[in-house]
Design a protein around this motif. Structure first.
Motif, PDB file in Angstrom:
ATOM      1  N   GLY A   7      15.561  23.334  44.039  1.00 57.09           N
ATOM      2  CA  GLY A   7      16.100  22.031  44.434  1.00 57.09           C
ATOM      3  C   GLY A   7      16.986  21.419  43.352  1.00 57.09           C
ATOM      4  O   GLY A   7      16.968  20.218  43.112  1.00 57.09           O
ATOM      5  N   ALA A  21      22.448  23.400  43.409  1.00 54.09           N
ATOM      6  CA  ALA A  21      22.727  24.482  44.355  1.00 54.09           C
ATOM      7  C   ALA A  21      21.820  24.380  45.585  1.00 54.09           C
ATOM      8  O   ALA A  21      22.283  24.473  46.721  1.00 54.09           O
ATOM      9  CB  ALA A  21      22.536  25.833  43.669  1.00 54.09           C
ATOM     10  N   SER A  26      10.057  22.663  42.355  1.00 49.78           N
ATOM     11  CA  SER A  26       8.936  22.292  41.511  1.00 49.78           C
ATOM     12  C   SER A  26       9.387  21.248  40.486  1.00 49.78           C
ATOM     13  O   SER A  26      10.248  21.524  39.653  1.00 49.78           O
ATOM     14  CB  SER A  26       8.427  23.548  40.791  1.00 49.78           C
ATOM     15  OG  SER A  26       7.713  23.176  39.647  1.00 49.78           O
ATOM     16  N   GLY A  40      11.536  21.603  37.024  1.00 52.26           N
ATOM     17  CA  GLY A  40      12.732  20.771  36.855  1.00 52.26           C
ATOM     18  C   GLY A  40      14.018  21.538  37.079  1.00 52.26           C
ATOM     19  O   GLY A  40      14.009  22.709  37.483  1.00 52.26           O
ATOM     20  N   VAL A  80      18.354  22.214  35.630  1.00 52.09           N
ATOM     21  CA  VAL A  80      19.138  22.154  34.386  1.00 52.09           C
ATOM     22  C   VAL A  80      19.768  20.771  34.248  1.00 52.09           C
ATOM     23  O   VAL A  80      19.886  20.245  33.156  1.00 52.09           O
ATOM     24  CB  VAL A  80      20.220  23.261  34.251  1.00 52.09           C
ATOM     25  CG1 VAL A  80      19.631  24.628  34.201  1.00 52.09           C
ATOM     26  CG2 VAL A  80      21.268  23.147  35.302  1.00 52.09           C
ATOM     27  N   ALA A  94      30.743  17.881  35.921  1.00 51.18           N
ATOM     28  CA  ALA A  94      32.186  17.838  36.131  1.00 51.18           C
ATOM     29  C   ALA A  94      32.533  18.792  37.267  1.00 51.18           C
ATOM     30  O   ALA A  94      32.045  19.915  37.311  1.00 51.18           O
ATOM     31  CB  ALA A  94      32.910  18.254  34.860  1.00 51.18           C
ATOM     32  N   VAL A 100       6.476  28.487  43.182  1.00 48.57           N
ATOM     33  CA  VAL A 100       6.333  29.776  43.866  1.00 48.57           C
ATOM     34  C   VAL A 100       5.609  30.701  42.897  1.00 48.57           C
ATOM     35  O   VAL A 100       6.061  30.910  41.775  1.00 48.57           O
ATOM     36  CB  VAL A 100       7.715  30.372  44.234  1.00 48.57           C
ATOM     37  CG1 VAL A 100       7.555  31.747  44.859  1.00 48.57           C
ATOM     38  CG2 VAL A 100       8.474  29.432  45.157  1.00 48.57           C
ATOM     39  N   LEU A 119      23.050  29.118  39.636  1.00 52.25           N
ATOM     40  CA  LEU A 119      22.801  29.857  38.396  1.00 52.25           C
ATOM     41  C   LEU A 119      22.075  31.170  38.637  1.00 52.25           C
ATOM     42  O   LEU A 119      22.151  32.079  37.817  1.00 52.25           O
ATOM     43  CB  LEU A 119      22.009  28.970  37.427  1.00 52.25           C
ATOM     44  CG  LEU A 119      22.756  27.684  37.014  1.00 52.25           C
ATOM     45  CD1 LEU A 119      21.836  26.761  36.226  1.00 52.25           C
ATOM     46  CD2 LEU A 119      24.005  28.006  36.211  1.00 52.25           C
ATOM     47  N   ILE A 170      29.665  24.661  40.115  1.00 56.02           N
ATOM     48  CA  ILE A 170      29.367  23.968  41.378  1.00 56.02           C
ATOM     49  C   ILE A 170      30.372  24.427  42.441  1.00 56.02           C
ATOM     50  O   ILE A 170      30.030  24.583  43.610  1.00 56.02           O
ATOM     51  CB  ILE A 170      29.400  22.437  41.172  1.00 56.02           C
ATOM     52  CG1 ILE A 170      28.226  22.030  40.265  1.00 56.02           C
ATOM     53  CG2 ILE A 170      29.331  21.699  42.494  1.00 56.02           C
ATOM     54  CD1 ILE A 170      28.220  20.579  39.837  1.00 56.02           C
TER      55      ILE A 170
HETATM   56  P1  FAD Z   1      18.723  24.624  38.508  1.00 53.63           P
HETATM   57  O1  FAD Z   1      19.313  23.282  38.297  1.00 53.63           O
HETATM   58  O2  FAD Z   1      18.104  25.296  37.342  1.00 53.63           O
HETATM   59  O3  FAD Z   1      17.641  24.473  39.646  1.00 53.63           O
HETATM   60  C1  FAD Z   1      16.650  25.464  39.851  1.00 53.63           C
HETATM   61  C2  FAD Z   1      15.637  24.955  40.852  1.00 53.63           C
HETATM   62  O4  FAD Z   1      14.724  25.996  41.138  1.00 53.63           O
HETATM   63  C3  FAD Z   1      14.827  23.770  40.369  1.00 53.63           C
HETATM   64  O5  FAD Z   1      14.635  22.854  41.407  1.00 53.63           O
HETATM   65  C4  FAD Z   1      13.480  24.401  40.013  1.00 53.63           C
HETATM   66  O6  FAD Z   1      12.422  23.504  40.144  1.00 53.63           O
HETATM   67  C5  FAD Z   1      13.404  25.489  41.068  1.00 53.63           C
HETATM   68  N1  FAD Z   1      12.509  26.577  40.710  1.00 53.63           N
HETATM   69  C6  FAD Z   1      12.660  27.520  39.757  1.00 53.63           C
HETATM   70  N2  FAD Z   1      11.596  28.328  39.714  1.00 53.63           N
HETATM   71  C7  FAD Z   1      10.751  27.898  40.675  1.00 53.63           C
HETATM   72  C8  FAD Z   1       9.474  28.301  41.111  1.00 53.63           C
HETATM   73  N3  FAD Z   1       8.812  29.336  40.572  1.00 53.63           N
HETATM   74  N4  FAD Z   1       8.902  27.608  42.112  1.00 53.63           N
HETATM   75  C9  FAD Z   1       9.524  26.564  42.694  1.00 53.63           C
HETATM   76  N5  FAD Z   1      10.738  26.131  42.320  1.00 53.63           N
HETATM   77  C10 FAD Z   1      11.331  26.787  41.317  1.00 53.63           C
HETATM   78  N6  FAD Z   1      28.683  23.274  36.640  1.00 53.63           N
HETATM   79  C11 FAD Z   1      29.775  22.597  36.999  1.00 53.63           C
HETATM   80  O7  FAD Z   1      30.288  22.792  38.089  1.00 53.63           O
HETATM   81  N7  FAD Z   1      30.320  21.679  36.158  1.00 53.63           N
HETATM   82  C12 FAD Z   1      29.840  21.466  34.920  1.00 53.63           C
HETATM   83  O8  FAD Z   1      30.341  20.610  34.199  1.00 53.63           O
HETATM   84  C13 FAD Z   1      28.741  22.233  34.489  1.00 53.63           C
HETATM   85  N8  FAD Z   1      28.233  22.097  33.255  1.00 53.63           N
HETATM   86  C14 FAD Z   1      27.195  22.907  32.865  1.00 53.63           C
HETATM   87  C15 FAD Z   1      26.769  22.916  31.535  1.00 53.63           C
HETATM   88  C16 FAD Z   1      25.759  23.778  31.129  1.00 53.63           C
HETATM   89  C17 FAD Z   1      25.347  23.811  29.694  1.00 53.63           C
HETATM   90  C18 FAD Z   1      25.115  24.608  32.066  1.00 53.63           C
HETATM   91  C19 FAD Z   1      23.984  25.499  31.650  1.00 53.63           C
HETATM   92  C20 FAD Z   1      25.528  24.599  33.373  1.00 53.63           C
HETATM   93  C21 FAD Z   1      26.585  23.789  33.778  1.00 53.63           C
HETATM   94  N9  FAD Z   1      27.065  23.832  35.069  1.00 53.63           N
HETATM   95  C22 FAD Z   1      28.158  23.122  35.425  1.00 53.63           C
HETATM   96  C23 FAD Z   1      26.382  24.634  36.058  1.00 53.63           C
HETATM   97  C24 FAD Z   1      25.563  23.722  36.935  1.00 53.63           C
HETATM   98  O9  FAD Z   1      24.690  22.952  36.154  1.00 53.63           O
HETATM   99  C25 FAD Z   1      24.773  24.556  37.922  1.00 53.63           C
HETATM  100  O10 FAD Z   1      25.645  25.435  38.553  1.00 53.63           O
HETATM  101  C26 FAD Z   1      24.176  23.682  38.965  1.00 53.63           C
HETATM  102  O11 FAD Z   1      23.442  22.669  38.382  1.00 53.63           O
HETATM  103  C27 FAD Z   1      23.296  24.476  39.855  1.00 53.63           C
HETATM  104  O12 FAD Z   1      22.115  24.822  39.195  1.00 53.63           O
HETATM  105  P2  FAD Z   1      21.025  25.486  40.082  1.00 53.63           P
HETATM  106  O13 FAD Z   1      20.691  24.538  41.177  1.00 53.63           O
HETATM  107  O14 FAD Z   1      21.463  26.833  40.425  1.00 53.63           O
HETATM  108  O15 FAD Z   1      19.787  25.665  39.091  1.00 53.63           O
END
Ligand code: FAD
Length: 501
Positions: free
Chosen positions: A11, A14, A38, A42, A44, A49, A184, A334, A347
């Motif tokens: 959540g 993405a 979860s 949490g 990232v 941007a 999970v 990610l 994003i």
């Molecule tokens: P996350 O935010 O990590 O979410 C993962 C989710 O999975 C969480 O809800 C977590 O609780 C859940 N989860 C994981 N394991 C379990 C489990 N076992 N059971 C239940 N739930 C679980 N993108 C941009 O477009 N612009 C930017 O400026 C930018 N800056 C960034 C800077 C940095 C340093 C980084 C690292 C990334 C940046 N990004 C940026 C990328 C952007 O942050 C991510 O693409 C975006 O936030 C999507 O993250 P995500 O949802 O894939 O992962």
């Protein structure tokens, strides 16, 4: 196997983007969409941007721009300012709009080169509205000034990532997506097909599904831990592998700037993302050349105000999953890969992944053709973006640290070498495979990094004079006139989409 149950694991941005978009599916038959996340793990929470296609994602959802920006403390972004990249003391803007416009079918930078060679020393930046507006910290949308002699102004948003995910959560839940809190603990695979059949929560609850969307972040809970898809490591091209993030309240008297700032340091670079209530900041660095303490110290020493939270240290490996869609698991965000945030493309890749998934999705089941098409197209997207990012690191004259010496001398993909050589030769830029970055993007960064064109498209010399020169001059004057009448970005935000204090 029919798709009746879609399970989204994760959540973060993405997961909730996928949930919001899929909640709009009109399928003719009920499809249950569940999102598992979860709070203990949490997110990232640092992706703040965006780039212009993000506007289309919000339009797809039917989201009101003012309402959304107000809810996420959002601001407008006209481009990215790169400081100290080509050499120390340098600064240029990679703008979202074009330099001028095509005249007689010829891209503007060819014409600029022609006049430049003939002695007109005006920088090309004067012919780009986003750059000039950014320079004066002004902003307006095309709707605010009716001019048909100029291209529309292109912009994206800066958003508070946590608030944006919350905004989308409320959107998706209103449209029937069910959220399940918890970790999970296990993933079950079908013995024959290898498809994921269910996930088991840490309270023992089993959630079955037909299509799984892995948005679990770097860990890639389904795509990697369960399916062992494999990862293509691009550290040799994009060597930064750490980041430390830290918000601050602006205390330097500056309002929210209408652009992201990227300042290169000795082993990486620092971002500044201006929101209405604060700046988001972070330092992306390479652990081989810089320690966490040093990176944190540099970041704190270059803030527009006092730190507003504890530093958030992150580790990553640049690259991509070998397959983005594997069996009945589609990885977004990610968990699919990460090329670092230099051009705010993560994003965007979530967005294009969702678009492709929706376009390919058939509730009658999953086919190999769908999987292959998704993987082929996404792979090309990643490769083109990777090349664009490498360009920033490799095309530099900086020799003040071991990190920059590595970047300047590293091997780069042939596809990038060809792009640079063609541009040097006569300013030609071919967009390949429907790639994200435009001619202006490539030209802006190549010129900004110090790559000079030595020639231009000969057709520019065939354009009629003095009419062409008159039109050329008028573009600069019109841009300056329009920008002079734009409000300050901070005032625009206060009027258009004020966020609660
Ligand atoms: P996350 O935010 O990590 O979410 C993962 C989710 O999975 C969480 O809800 C977590 O609780 C859940 N989860 C994981 N394991 C379990 C489990 N076992 N059971 C239940 N739930 C679980 N993108 C941009 O477009 N612009 C930017 O400026 C930018 N800056 C960034 C800077 C940095 C340093 C980084 C690292 C990334 C940046 N990004 C940026 C990328 C952007 O942050 C991510 O693409 C975006 O936030 C999507 O993250 P995500 O949802 O894939 O992962």
């Amino acid at each position: 196997m029919a798709i009746d149950r879609i399970i989204i694991v994760g959540g973060g941005t993405a997961g909730w983007m996928a949930a919001a978009a899929l909640s709009r599916l009109k399928t003719g038959r009920p499809v249950a969409i569940t999102l598992v996340e979860s709070e203990a793990i949490g997110t990232v929470g640092v992706g703040e941007a965006t780039i212009p296609p993000f506007l289309d994602f919000n339009k797809l959802l039917g989201v009101d721009e003012r309402e959304m920006l107000s809810a996420v403390q959002g601001s407008f972004k006209l481009g990215i300012q790169f400081v100290n990249w080509g050499k120390l003391g340098d600064s240029y803007i990679h703008p979202f709009g074009n330099y001028g416009y095509q005249i007689g079918g010829i891209s503007f930078h060819h014409l600029w080169h022609k006049y430049h060679q003939a002695g007109d020393k005006r920088p090309i930046q004067l012919f780009n509205m986003e750059t000039i507006a950014a320079h004066f910290s002004r902003f307006a949308r095309t709707d605010d000034y009716q001019r048909d002699d100029l291209p529309p102004i292109n912009y994206a948003y800066h958003v508070d990532a946590t608030r944006y995910a919350r905004f989308l959560r409320s959107y998706a839940e209103t449209r029937g997506v069910v959220r399940r809190e918890g970790k999970v603990a296990d993933v079950a695979l079908d013995g024959e097909s290898g498809f994921v059949t269910s996930i088991t929560m840490d309270d023992g609850d089993v959630i079955g599904g037909d299509l799984f969307i892995d948005c679990s972040g770097f860990r890639g809970l389904l795509i990697e831990q369960a399916l062992k898809t494999g990862y293509e490591d691009w550290t040799n091209y994009l060597p930064c592998d750490r980041a430390v993030a830290l918000p601050c309240v602006r205390e330097d008297g500056s309002g929210p700037l209408p652009y992201t700032r990227s300042t290169a340091h000795s082993a990486g670079w620092q971002w500044q993302v201006p929101l209405q209530h604060r700046n988001g900041n972070g330092h992306v660095y390479c652990s081989e050349y810089m320690s966490d303490d040093e990176a944190h110290g540099i970041l704190v020493g270059n803030l527009a105000g006092k730190p507003g939270a504890e530093p958030n240290f992150l580790r990553f490996v640049t690259g991509r999953r070998k397959k983005f869609w594997n069996k009945n698991v589609v990885a977004l965000g990610l968990s699919a890969g990460f090329m670092e945030p230099l051009e705010s493309t993560s994003i965007h890749l979530v967005n294009t992944g969702i678009n492709k998934l929706i376009a390919l999705l058939s509730l009658d089941g999953i086919t190999q053709v769908q999987e292959d098409a998704f993987n082929r197209l996404t792979g090309k997207e990643y490769a083109r973006i990777r090349d664009f990012l490498i360009l920033h690191y490799n095309s530099t004259t900086r020799d003040d640290s071991a990190f920059w010496n590595y970047c300047r001398n590293m091997d780069v993909p042939d596809s990038l070498t060809e792009k640079i050589e063609l541009f040097r030769h006569n300013g030609q830029i071919f967009r390949e495979d429907d790639e994200l970055f435009t001619e202006t993007s490539w030209a802006a960064v190549m010129m900004g990094q110090g790559i000079a064109m030595t020639g231009h498209n000969a057709m520019a010399d065939a354009l009629p004079e003095p009419a062409t020169r008159k039109e050329y001059d008028a573009i600069q004057q019109s841009i300056r006139f329009v920008v002079d009448h734009m409000p300050q970005h901070g005032d625009y935000l206060r009027n258009y989409c004020p966020a609660p204090d």
